[in-house]
Design an enzyme around this catalytic site. Sequence first.
Site, PDB file in Angstrom:
ATOM      1  N   TYR A 148       0.884  -1.165   0.000  1.00 30.18           N
ATOM      2  CA  TYR A 148       0.000   0.000   0.000  1.00 30.18           C
ATOM      3  C   TYR A 148       0.918   1.210   0.000  1.00 30.18           C
ATOM      4  CZ  TYR A 148      -4.242  -2.656   1.050  1.00 30.18           C
ATOM      5  OH  TYR A 148      -5.312  -3.514   0.990  1.00 30.18           O
ATOM      6  N   THR A 174      -0.811  -2.520  -4.839  1.00 28.95           N
ATOM      7  CA  THR A 174      -2.262  -2.428  -4.913  1.00 28.95           C
ATOM      8  C   THR A 174      -2.655  -1.009  -5.283  1.00 28.95           C
ATOM      9  OG1 THR A 174      -2.632  -4.226  -3.341  1.00 28.95           O
ATOM     10  CG2 THR A 174      -4.404  -2.643  -3.610  1.00 28.95           C
ATOM     11  N   HIS A 280     -10.692  -6.079  -5.554  1.00 33.10           N
ATOM     12  CA  HIS A 280     -10.471  -6.108  -4.102  1.00 33.10           C
ATOM     13  C   HIS A 280     -11.594  -6.861  -3.399  1.00 33.10           C
ATOM     14  CE1 HIS A 280      -7.574  -3.928  -1.344  1.00 33.10           C
ATOM     15  NE2 HIS A 280      -8.342  -4.549  -0.473  1.00 33.10           N
TER      16      HIS A 280
END
Length: 383
Positions: A148, A174, A280
Amino acid sequence: MSYGNHVQLKVYKEQEQAVVPVSYEELEAAAKEKLEASPYYYVAASAGAEVTAKSNQEAFNQWKIVPRMLRDTTNRDLSVELFGQTLPYPVLCAPVGVQSIVHPEGEIASARAAASVGVPFISSTASTHSLEKVAAAGEDGLKWFQLYWSSDREIAASMVKRAENAGYRAIVVTLDTPMMGWREKDIENAYLPFLMGQGIGNYLEDPVFCSRLAKPPQEDLIGAVTQWSQVFGNPGLTWEDLQFIRMQTSLPILLKGILHPEDAKLAIEYGMDGIIVSNHGGRQVDGAISAIEALPEICEVVNGEIPVLMDSGIRRGADIIKAVALGAKAVLVGRPYIYGLALAGDAGVKQVLRNLIADLDLTLALSGRTSVRELDKSLLRKM
């Protein structure tokens, strides 16, 4: 004897006692019964009305397998090649954060179980246990690190470098979570485990992050949590920023969260090494296209230049067969193994993964194929 037959014989002959339910639906129900509402819904619930989460699974049903007969399928090969390594199965453990909310050992137990089965484990930035501890738990198992991307780019760079030093073999960036989606159950329960110090283990042991604190985390956890809340996520990122991460590591970089074919083209243009088609698990944009719907078009535009993987909605062996037949090199599995973790720790994770692979192996054989590399769209019909 091939994998699925071996598992069947072990269960039937030895009357092995299941530590977790075999069916996904019963597995989820058992986890719901065991866990308190807040952690259960943090895992199980998705964004908005959960339309996308439901469609992730429902869209698989539009594709039907057309088995072929009288083909010798005595011996099967489930292995795939990715970035110069042979994976025994086209299955990886998806990065799932804050696993400590369902089991005290969290990511450590999951990584240990995945390694014992031979399934690569993708460790999340949002782990409660640091990436170094997770790597040690996974021993010699193949591990990737999911990033992240912090609004403090030096923290992002530090984590990538730490991952490479700890033996991780790829970086998964991501893209779909520059901020958290509107998750009604989490709002209803006023539940965000990060604010209680869970899921921030990688930050608490990161030298750059700690250098931003007035006091060390062990002296002022509230201050560390506050700092985390200020640097998590980065809505300002653009494609040009990918070069910064490329400069931090020699590892392959995959982009997770791609759903549009034009973004797949841009991933290639900007020198990325792989794509993970994902929404996701429906946790970010409610009403978004399902991953399996997006997969064929993305594979078409990529045209084999870089590997395409897929997650969001994988529940059984037939789902894996369909995803690979539509062009995915491998799939990521998330919620099923987390429910196994909640119910029985690493033994639960191990059994969930084992059952999924056995189901894959038997479905492959019964479809008239002997290798996952033989799978293509000719096996399927869209209804």
